[in-house]
Design a protein around this motif. Structure first.
Motif, PDB file in Angstrom:
ATOM      1  N   HIS A 128       3.213  76.525  60.430  1.00  0.00           N
ATOM      2  CA  HIS A 128       3.622  75.656  59.320  1.00  0.00           C
ATOM      3  C   HIS A 128       2.750  74.413  59.183  1.00  0.00           C
ATOM      4  O   HIS A 128       2.410  74.011  58.089  1.00  0.00           O
ATOM      5  N   GLY A 129       2.419  73.789  60.302  1.00  0.00           N
ATOM      6  CA  GLY A 129       1.611  72.569  60.266  1.00  0.00           C
ATOM      7  C   GLY A 129       0.186  72.850  60.696  1.00  0.00           C
ATOM      8  O   GLY A 129      -0.074  73.764  61.480  1.00  0.00           O
ATOM      9  N   ALA A 130      -0.749  72.072  60.149  1.00  0.00           N
ATOM     10  CA  ALA A 130      -2.160  72.238  60.522  1.00  0.00           C
ATOM     11  C   ALA A 130      -2.872  70.900  60.459  1.00  0.00           C
ATOM     12  O   ALA A 130      -2.499  70.010  59.688  1.00  0.00           O
ATOM     13  N   ILE A 131      -3.893  70.794  61.276  1.00  0.00           N
ATOM     14  CA  ILE A 131      -4.791  69.634  61.225  1.00  0.00           C
ATOM     15  C   ILE A 131      -6.199  70.164  61.481  1.00  0.00           C
ATOM     16  O   ILE A 131      -6.410  70.959  62.398  1.00  0.00           O
ATOM     17  N   SER A 132      -7.132  69.781  60.628  1.00  0.00           N
ATOM     18  CA  SER A 132      -8.536  70.174  60.788  1.00  0.00           C
ATOM     19  C   SER A 132      -9.380  68.921  60.891  1.00  0.00           C
ATOM     20  O   SER A 132      -9.181  67.967  60.128  1.00  0.00           O
ATOM     21  N   VAL A 133     -10.317  68.943  61.804  1.00  0.00           N
ATOM     22  CA  VAL A 133     -11.183  67.791  62.028  1.00  0.00           C
ATOM     23  C   VAL A 133     -12.640  68.258  62.036  1.00  0.00           C
ATOM     24  O   VAL A 133     -12.947  69.323  62.574  1.00  0.00           O
ATOM     25  N   PRO A 134     -13.520  67.486  61.395  1.00  0.00           N
ATOM     26  CA  PRO A 134     -14.940  67.848  61.468  1.00  0.00           C
ATOM     27  C   PRO A 134     -15.491  67.593  62.867  1.00  0.00           C
ATOM     28  O   PRO A 134     -15.089  66.639  63.530  1.00  0.00           O
ATOM     29  N   LEU A 135     -16.392  68.460  63.297  1.00  0.00           N
ATOM     30  CA  LEU A 135     -17.099  68.281  64.565  1.00  0.00           C
ATOM     31  C   LEU A 135     -18.412  67.610  64.231  1.00  0.00           C
ATOM     32  O   LEU A 135     -19.277  68.217  63.605  1.00  0.00           O
ATOM     33  N   LYS A 136     -18.537  66.344  64.630  1.00  0.00           N
ATOM     34  CA  LYS A 136     -19.703  65.552  64.246  1.00  0.00           C
ATOM     35  C   LYS A 136     -20.552  65.178  65.444  1.00  0.00           C
ATOM     36  O   LYS A 136     -20.043  64.927  66.532  1.00  0.00           O
ATOM     37  N   SER A 137     -21.852  65.131  65.189  1.00  0.00           N
ATOM     38  CA  SER A 137     -22.800  64.595  66.159  1.00  0.00           C
ATOM     39  C   SER A 137     -23.878  63.865  65.368  1.00  0.00           C
ATOM     40  O   SER A 137     -24.478  64.451  64.462  1.00  0.00           O
ATOM     41  N   LYS A 138     -24.087  62.616  65.699  1.00  0.00           N
ATOM     42  CA  LYS A 138     -25.086  61.788  65.002  1.00  0.00           C
ATOM     43  C   LYS A 138     -24.840  61.810  63.486  1.00  0.00           C
ATOM     44  O   LYS A 138     -25.762  61.970  62.696  1.00  0.00           O
ATOM     45  N   VAL A 140     -23.710  64.047  61.621  1.00  0.00           N
ATOM     46  CA  VAL A 140     -23.926  65.347  60.990  1.00  0.00           C
ATOM     47  C   VAL A 140     -22.749  66.240  61.364  1.00  0.00           C
ATOM     48  O   VAL A 140     -22.380  66.336  62.540  1.00  0.00           O
ATOM     49  N   ILE A 141     -22.158  66.894  60.371  1.00  0.00           N
ATOM     50  CA  ILE A 141     -21.035  67.791  60.633  1.00  0.00           C
ATOM     51  C   ILE A 141     -21.580  69.161  61.027  1.00  0.00           C
ATOM     52  O   ILE A 141     -22.348  69.774  60.292  1.00  0.00           O
ATOM     53  N   LEU A 142     -21.159  69.621  62.209  1.00  0.00           N
ATOM     54  CA  LEU A 142     -21.626  70.892  62.753  1.00  0.00           C
ATOM     55  C   LEU A 142     -20.583  71.998  62.633  1.00  0.00           C
ATOM     56  O   LEU A 142     -20.889  73.166  62.844  1.00  0.00           O
ATOM     57  N   GLY A 143     -19.351  71.632  62.305  1.00  0.00           N
ATOM     58  CA  GLY A 143     -18.276  72.607  62.206  1.00  0.00           C
ATOM     59  C   GLY A 143     -16.940  71.908  62.107  1.00  0.00           C
ATOM     60  O   GLY A 143     -16.873  70.709  61.829  1.00  0.00           O
ATOM     61  N   THR A 144     -15.874  72.676  62.359  1.00  0.00           N
ATOM     62  CA  THR A 144     -14.526  72.115  62.320  1.00  0.00           C
ATOM     63  C   THR A 144     -13.682  72.691  63.451  1.00  0.00           C
ATOM     64  O   THR A 144     -13.919  73.812  63.922  1.00  0.00           O
ATOM     65  N   LEU A 145     -12.700  71.915  63.860  1.00  0.00           N
ATOM     66  CA  LEU A 145     -11.669  72.345  64.796  1.00  0.00           C
ATOM     67  C   LEU A 145     -10.356  72.293  64.033  1.00  0.00           C
ATOM     68  O   LEU A 145     -10.050  71.278  63.403  1.00  0.00           O
ATOM     69  N   THR A 146      -9.592  73.384  64.067  1.00  0.00           N
ATOM     70  CA  THR A 146      -8.297  73.426  63.402  1.00  0.00           C
ATOM     71  C   THR A 146      -7.219  73.746  64.422  1.00  0.00           C
ATOM     72  O   THR A 146      -7.360  74.676  65.216  1.00  0.00           O
ATOM     73  N   LEU A 147      -6.155  72.942  64.402  1.00  0.00           N
ATOM     74  CA  LEU A 147      -4.984  73.171  65.239  1.00  0.00           C
ATOM     75  C   LEU A 147      -3.837  73.610  64.343  1.00  0.00           C
ATOM     76  O   LEU A 147      -3.664  73.061  63.247  1.00  0.00           O
ATOM     77  N   LEU A 148      -3.063  74.588  64.806  1.00  0.00           N
ATOM     78  CA  LEU A 148      -1.921  75.086  64.054  1.00  0.00           C
ATOM     79  C   LEU A 148      -0.649  74.886  64.867  1.00  0.00           C
ATOM     80  O   LEU A 148      -0.665  75.024  66.094  1.00  0.00           O
ATOM     81  N   SER A 149       0.449  74.596  64.158  1.00  0.00           N
ATOM     82  CA  SER A 149       1.741  74.407  64.805  1.00  0.00           C
ATOM     83  C   SER A 149       2.795  75.208  64.057  1.00  0.00           C
ATOM     84  O   SER A 149       2.710  75.380  62.842  1.00  0.00           O
ATOM     85  N   ARG A 150       3.781  75.666  64.790  1.00  0.00           N
ATOM     86  CA  ARG A 150       4.904  76.352  64.152  1.00  0.00           C
ATOM     87  C   ARG A 150       5.944  75.338  63.674  1.00  0.00           C
ATOM     88  O   ARG A 150       6.973  75.712  63.144  1.00  0.00           O
ATOM     89  N   ASN A 168     -15.600  64.347  67.720  1.00  0.00           N
ATOM     90  CA  ASN A 168     -16.895  63.764  68.072  1.00  0.00           C
ATOM     91  C   ASN A 168     -17.367  64.255  69.438  1.00  0.00           C
ATOM     92  O   ASN A 168     -18.558  64.529  69.630  1.00  0.00           O
ATOM     93  N   GLU A 169     -16.433  64.368  70.395  1.00  0.00           N
ATOM     94  CA  GLU A 169     -16.780  64.892  71.729  1.00  0.00           C
ATOM     95  C   GLU A 169     -17.297  66.325  71.622  1.00  0.00           C
ATOM     96  O   GLU A 169     -18.326  66.674  72.174  1.00  0.00           O
ATOM     97  N   ILE A 170     -16.544  67.150  70.905  1.00  0.00           N
ATOM     98  CA  ILE A 170     -16.930  68.554  70.761  1.00  0.00           C
ATOM     99  C   ILE A 170     -18.229  68.669  69.965  1.00  0.00           C
ATOM    100  O   ILE A 170     -19.110  69.452  70.311  1.00  0.00           O
ATOM    101  N   GLY A 171     -18.358  67.860  68.905  1.00  0.00           N
ATOM    102  CA  GLY A 171     -19.580  67.881  68.099  1.00  0.00           C
ATOM    103  C   GLY A 171     -20.815  67.567  68.921  1.00  0.00           C
ATOM    104  O   GLY A 171     -21.848  68.247  68.805  1.00  0.00           O
ATOM    105  N   ALA A 172     -20.719  66.558  69.783  1.00  0.00           N
ATOM    106  CA  ALA A 172     -21.862  66.201  70.638  1.00  0.00           C
ATOM    107  C   ALA A 172     -22.192  67.338  71.609  1.00  0.00           C
ATOM    108  O   ALA A 172     -23.359  67.658  71.833  1.00  0.00           O
ATOM    109  N   ALA A 173     -21.153  67.983  72.152  1.00  0.00           N
ATOM    110  CA  ALA A 173     -21.382  69.090  73.081  1.00  0.00           C
ATOM    111  C   ALA A 173     -22.006  70.290  72.369  1.00  0.00           C
ATOM    112  O   ALA A 173     -22.895  70.946  72.906  1.00  0.00           O
ATOM    113  N   VAL A 174     -21.530  70.575  71.153  1.00  0.00           N
ATOM    114  CA  VAL A 174     -22.104  71.674  70.360  1.00  0.00           C
ATOM    115  C   VAL A 174     -23.560  71.374  70.045  1.00  0.00           C
ATOM    116  O   VAL A 174     -24.430  72.245  70.164  1.00  0.00           O
TER     117      VAL A 174
END
Length: 199
Positions: A128-138, A140-150, A168-174
Motif C-alpha cells: 500500500h505504501g511506497a517511498i522512492s529515493v534517487p541514488l546520487k553521487s556527485k 548525478v542520479i545513478l538509479g533509485t531505491l524503492t521501499l514498499l510497505s503493506r 547518497n550512501e548507495i549512490g556513492a557505492a554504486v
C-alpha cells in the motif's frame, strides 16, 4: 484517560527508538557497502540492508541505463519477481521510481491503490505504501531505491530525510563499483592489446 496516556507513552517510546535507530541504519549500510567493489554485490547488499528500516516489507533498486534513459531492475528483496515484471524497466517520470528519477527528490505514496501507474501485481501482493529515493553521487542520479510497505501512509517526511541520506550512501557505492568495474575492464583490454602487439 489512563489507557490513552499509556498509548501516548508507548508512541513516544517507539518514536524515540526510531530516531536512535536512524544513524545506526545509515552506518550499517555504509559499512556493508564499503565491503565490495562488485556492482551487483553492492546493489544486493544495499537492498538487503534497507529491509531493517521500519515498515519495510519489500525493497528494490533500479539503475539508470544512460543509453535508454530508463531505470532497469538490478536487485530486489521481499517481493516476488513476477510482481516486479512491470518494473523491469521504468521510464523517467513513470511510477514512484520514475518520478524520483525525474525530479531528483524522494517520492512518497501513502496509498498505492490511488496511484495510476502501479503494477497490478504489486497491489495484489498487498503493498500500500511506497517511498522512492534517487541514488546520487556527485549530484548525478545513478538509479533509485524503492521501499514498499503493506501499511498505508507508512512513510513520513522523517523517512524521506533518512532515505535521502541512504540514497547518497548507495549512490556513492554504486559509482565506486561502476568506476572500479570500468577500470578493470580497461586494464583487461590493455593487457589483451599488449599481448596481441607483442606477438
Amino acid at each position: 484517560p489512563g489507557m490513552q496516556s499509556m498509548t501516548h507513552i508507548q508512541q513516544a517510546k517507539d518514536e524515540l527508538e526510531h530516531y536512535r535507530f536512524e544513524p545506526e541504519v545509515i552506518n550499517q549500510i555504509g559499512e556493508s557497502l564499503s565491503g565490495s567493489l562488485d556492482l551487483q554485490t553492492t546493489v544486493q547488499d544495499a537492498v538487503d540492508k534497507t529491509m531493517e528500516i521500519r515498515y519495510v516489507d519489500a525493497a528494490f533498486i533500479q539503475l539508470l541505463d544512460m543509453t535508454s534513459d530508463q531505470l532497469r531492475l538490478s536487485a530486489s528483496v521481499g517481493i516476488p519477481l513476477q510482481s516486479l515484471s512491470g518494473a523491469e524497466t521504468i521510464l523517467r517520470g513513470s511510477g514512484c521510481p520514475g518520478r524520483a528519477l525525474g525530479t531528483g527528490a524522494t517520492v512518497i505514496e501513502g496509498d498505492l491503490r490511488l496511484t495510476e501507474d502501479v503494477p497490478t501485481e504489486v497491489l495484489e501482493d498487498g503493498f500500500h505504501g511506497a517511498i522512492s529515493v534517487p541514488l546520487k553521487s556527485k549530484n548525478v542520479i545513478l538509479g533509485t531505491l524503492t521501499l514498499l510497505s503493506r501499511k498505508n501512509d507508512a512513510y513520513t517526511e522523517d523517512e524521506a530525510r533518512l532515505m535521502a541520506l541512504i540514497g547518497n550512501e548507495i549512490g556513492a557505492a554504486v559509482d565506486n563499483a561502476t568506476l572500479y568495474g570500468q577500470s578493470v575492464e580497461h586494464a583487461r583490454k590493455e593487457l589483451a592489446h599488449s599481448r596481441i602487439a607483442s606477438t
